[in-house]
Scaffold this motif. Sequence first.
Motif, PDB file in Angstrom:
ATOM      1  N   GLU A  50      37.626  23.259  42.794  1.00  7.99           N
ATOM      2  CA  GLU A  50      36.636  22.257  42.401  1.00  7.99           C
ATOM      3  C   GLU A  50      35.884  22.700  41.144  1.00  7.99           C
ATOM      4  OE1 GLU A  50      34.300  21.668  45.921  1.00  7.99           O
ATOM      5  OE2 GLU A  50      35.811  20.363  46.853  1.00  7.99           O
ATOM      6  N   SER A  51      36.662  23.211  40.176  1.00 12.40           N
ATOM      7  CA  SER A  51      36.162  23.531  38.825  1.00 12.40           C
ATOM      8  C   SER A  51      35.187  24.697  38.778  1.00 12.40           C
ATOM      9  CB  SER A  51      35.519  22.290  38.182  1.00 12.40           C
ATOM     10  OG  SER A  51      36.436  21.224  38.120  1.00 12.40           O
ATOM     11  N   ARG A  52      35.242  25.603  39.737  1.00 11.96           N
ATOM     12  CA  ARG A  52      34.347  26.767  39.682  1.00 11.96           C
ATOM     13  C   ARG A  52      34.891  27.862  40.592  1.00 11.96           C
ATOM     14  NH1 ARG A  52      31.011  27.080  44.191  1.00 11.96           N
ATOM     15  NH2 ARG A  52      31.112  25.264  45.560  1.00 11.96           N
ATOM     16  N   TRP A  53      34.455  29.099  40.293  1.00 12.27           N
ATOM     17  CA  TRP A  53      34.766  30.194  41.193  1.00 12.27           C
ATOM     18  C   TRP A  53      33.888  30.089  42.424  1.00 12.27           C
ATOM     19  CZ3 TRP A  53      39.100  32.510  40.236  1.00 12.27           C
ATOM     20  CH2 TRP A  53      39.529  32.713  38.936  1.00 12.27           C
ATOM     21  N   ARG A  54      34.463  30.319  43.574  1.00 13.80           N
ATOM     22  CA  ARG A  54      33.678  30.270  44.806  1.00 13.80           C
ATOM     23  C   ARG A  54      32.613  31.360  44.774  1.00 13.80           C
ATOM     24  NH1 ARG A  54      36.260  27.149  48.606  1.00 13.80           N
ATOM     25  NH2 ARG A  54      34.190  27.094  49.536  1.00 13.80           N
ATOM     26  N   GLU A  55      31.546  31.144  45.486  1.00 14.18           N
ATOM     27  CA  GLU A  55      30.399  32.049  45.423  1.00 14.18           C
ATOM     28  C   GLU A  55      30.707  33.424  46.029  1.00 14.18           C
ATOM     29  OE1 GLU A  55      27.088  30.148  47.199  1.00 14.18           O
ATOM     30  OE2 GLU A  55      26.958  28.563  45.691  1.00 14.18           O
ATOM     31  N   THR A  56      31.655  33.469  46.942  1.00 13.41           N
ATOM     32  CA  THR A  56      31.968  34.722  47.631  1.00 13.41           C
ATOM     33  C   THR A  56      33.458  35.023  47.508  1.00 13.41           C
ATOM     34  OG1 THR A  56      30.215  34.251  49.240  1.00 13.41           O
ATOM     35  CG2 THR A  56      31.795  35.991  49.796  1.00 13.41           C
ATOM     36  N   HIS A  57      33.787  36.276  47.253  1.00 13.87           N
ATOM     37  CA  HIS A  57      35.186  36.676  47.206  1.00 13.87           C
ATOM     38  C   HIS A  57      35.800  36.520  48.600  1.00 13.87           C
ATOM     39  CE1 HIS A  57      32.845  40.264  48.334  1.00 13.87           C
ATOM     40  NE2 HIS A  57      33.882  40.538  49.118  1.00 13.87           N
ATOM     41  N   PHE A  58      37.133  36.397  48.659  1.00 15.21           N
ATOM     42  CA  PHE A  58      37.772  36.196  49.958  1.00 15.21           C
ATOM     43  C   PHE A  58      38.464  37.461  50.465  1.00 15.21           C
ATOM     44  CE2 PHE A  58      41.166  35.097  46.987  1.00 15.21           C
ATOM     45  CZ  PHE A  58      42.273  35.713  47.545  1.00 15.21           C
ATOM     46  N   ASP A  59      38.632  38.477  49.624  1.00  7.54           N
ATOM     47  CA  ASP A  59      39.218  39.726  50.085  1.00  7.54           C
ATOM     48  C   ASP A  59      38.896  40.821  49.080  1.00  7.54           C
ATOM     49  OD1 ASP A  59      40.544  41.500  51.700  1.00  7.54           O
ATOM     50  OD2 ASP A  59      42.382  40.303  51.844  1.00  7.54           O
TER      51      ASP A  59
ATOM     52  N   GLY B 227      37.422  44.969  32.745  1.00  8.22           N
ATOM     53  CA  GLY B 227      37.205  45.432  34.116  1.00  8.22           C
ATOM     54  C   GLY B 227      35.775  45.872  34.334  1.00  8.22           C
ATOM     55  N   ASP B 228      34.852  45.022  33.931  1.00 11.09           N
ATOM     56  CA  ASP B 228      33.421  45.344  33.956  1.00 11.09           C
ATOM     57  C   ASP B 228      32.632  44.447  34.905  1.00 11.09           C
ATOM     58  OD1 ASP B 228      33.722  42.982  32.617  1.00 11.09           O
ATOM     59  OD2 ASP B 228      32.707  43.619  30.776  1.00 11.09           O
ATOM     60  N   GLY B 229      33.304  43.959  35.936  1.00 10.04           N
ATOM     61  CA  GLY B 229      32.612  43.121  36.909  1.00 10.04           C
ATOM     62  C   GLY B 229      32.907  41.647  36.762  1.00 10.04           C
ATOM     63  N   ARG B 230      33.387  41.232  35.596  1.00 11.05           N
ATOM     64  CA  ARG B 230      33.687  39.810  35.404  1.00 11.05           C
ATOM     65  C   ARG B 230      34.927  39.409  36.203  1.00 11.05           C
ATOM     66  NH1 ARG B 230      35.386  39.843  29.122  1.00 11.05           N
ATOM     67  NH2 ARG B 230      33.865  41.569  29.120  1.00 11.05           N
ATOM     68  N   ILE B 231      35.035  38.129  36.530  1.00 17.36           N
ATOM     69  CA  ILE B 231      36.216  37.620  37.226  1.00 17.36           C
ATOM     70  C   ILE B 231      37.271  37.266  36.187  1.00 17.36           C
ATOM     71  CG2 ILE B 231      37.136  35.847  38.762  1.00 17.36           C
ATOM     72  CD1 ILE B 231      34.356  35.553  39.958  1.00 17.36           C
ATOM     73  N   VAL B 232      38.436  37.870  36.314  1.00 16.94           N
ATOM     74  CA  VAL B 232      39.549  37.635  35.396  1.00 16.94           C
ATOM     75  C   VAL B 232      40.574  36.760  36.108  1.00 16.94           C
ATOM     76  CG1 VAL B 232      41.363  38.680  34.012  1.00 16.94           C
ATOM     77  CG2 VAL B 232      39.159  39.856  34.283  1.00 16.94           C
ATOM     78  N   SER B 233      40.930  35.645  35.499  1.00 15.49           N
ATOM     79  CA  SER B 233      41.942  34.759  36.085  1.00 15.49           C
ATOM     80  C   SER B 233      43.312  35.419  35.989  1.00 15.49           C
ATOM     81  CB  SER B 233      41.951  33.418  35.347  1.00 15.49           C
ATOM     82  OG  SER B 233      42.999  32.587  35.823  1.00 15.49           O
ATOM     83  N   ILE B 234      43.997  35.569  37.114  1.00 15.57           N
ATOM     84  CA  ILE B 234      45.330  36.176  37.110  1.00 15.57           C
ATOM     85  C   ILE B 234      46.425  35.153  37.429  1.00 15.57           C
ATOM     86  CG2 ILE B 234      44.494  38.490  37.599  1.00 15.57           C
ATOM     87  CD1 ILE B 234      45.213  38.128  40.500  1.00 15.57           C
ATOM     88  N   ILE B 235      46.071  34.031  38.040  1.00 10.79           N
ATOM     89  CA  ILE B 235      47.003  32.908  38.213  1.00 10.79           C
ATOM     90  C   ILE B 235      46.248  31.621  37.926  1.00 10.79           C
ATOM     91  CG2 ILE B 235      48.536  31.625  39.741  1.00 10.79           C
ATOM     92  CD1 ILE B 235      48.966  34.070  41.391  1.00 10.79           C
ATOM     93  N   ASP B 236      46.751  30.845  36.977  1.00 14.53           N
ATOM     94  CA  ASP B 236      46.163  29.548  36.639  1.00 14.53           C
ATOM     95  C   ASP B 236      47.267  28.500  36.795  1.00 14.53           C
ATOM     96  OD1 ASP B 236      45.054  27.283  35.576  1.00 14.53           O
ATOM     97  OD2 ASP B 236      44.193  28.261  33.815  1.00 14.53           O
ATOM     98  N   TRP B 237      47.267  27.831  37.935  1.00 11.16           N
ATOM     99  CA  TRP B 237      48.348  26.888  38.221  1.00 11.16           C
ATOM    100  C   TRP B 237      48.319  25.680  37.296  1.00 11.16           C
ATOM    101  CZ3 TRP B 237      52.276  28.709  40.608  1.00 11.16           C
ATOM    102  CH2 TRP B 237      52.136  29.642  41.643  1.00 11.16           C
ATOM    103  N   SER B 238      47.152  25.280  36.824  1.00  8.02           N
ATOM    104  CA  SER B 238      47.094  24.129  35.915  1.00  8.02           C
ATOM    105  C   SER B 238      47.763  24.463  34.588  1.00  8.02           C
ATOM    106  CB  SER B 238      45.648  23.693  35.692  1.00  8.02           C
ATOM    107  OG  SER B 238      44.898  24.713  35.064  1.00  8.02           O
ATOM    108  N   ALA B 239      47.598  25.703  34.107  1.00  6.31           N
ATOM    109  CA  ALA B 239      48.261  26.112  32.867  1.00  6.31           C
ATOM    110  C   ALA B 239      49.767  26.187  33.054  1.00  6.31           C
ATOM    111  CB  ALA B 239      47.711  27.459  32.403  1.00  6.31           C
TER     112      ALA B 239
END
Length: 290
Positions: A113-122, A22-34
Amino acid sequence: MEIVSQTFKGVIPPVRIDHVNGDGRIVSIIDWSAIALNHTPPGAANIQFEFTLEYLTATYYLPTLLKIPGSSYPVFSAADKNLQRAAKLTEFKRNFSPTNNYSVQFLLWNWYESRWRETHFDRDYLFNAGMENRLNLIKPFLVSVGDTVFGDISYKLGLSIAPRYLLEGDYIEISGGYSGSVSYLWEPPQIELLEGATGSQDITNTSVRVLNTNHKRAVLYVQNAGNVRVYFKFSSIDYWNQPSFPLLAESAPFLEPGQNLTYEHGKLFFNGGNKDNLLEKYANTFCKLS
């Protein structure tokens, strides 16, 4: 090839966010491909998935934050309109922001499209209520109208904490569940069938085993080639380690000379006698291959 459709349900693997991640990194919480990988049938082609997110909950405990005085929480009246409620809530969050160590901010991110979007949505704040608390992440964060959230194998949902990171003792636990369906083209495996015969066995007044177990047997043909009546029974696996198995002649099914029994495609064909005592449920223990 055959077109096959199947439905399924499952639990999203729990994700824990604490002082380690919880240090600012984006943590995947749902991975539909997995998740799709867990429901991909072997040998399938042209696979199409449909997912629905059934629930998504954040359980959090933030003891390192300062506690907000009970008198400081916003008070809503029945006469308040939506705009008035939003104004009170915004003022409350401004007074007890992460910069004052009264809250932490979580941000939600889309992977596409294989990347995190540049801006959060909420985004929103979590406060220290002095105990473990829960937050529904589906509404209003993922949908504002309705309750249905669809998934896609090219999509992930992520969460990050900023600007005030989680400290040791803080945690956020994400749990969820989903349902879905998969349709695909499938070609049944080509199985080489081998024909074989046990040969003839002389039957006397002592019961003998004439057929051994074989998990690759597909069909069974038995004929009484003698000149006297032959009694028989299908026996459960419990009897196979015994030199003989119980068989009461007068109550067992029987084959007269020239009569036969066939078990094929899951069905039993029998022209002998005492059919009521045939115990068909044991027949499929001898023919397990479709």
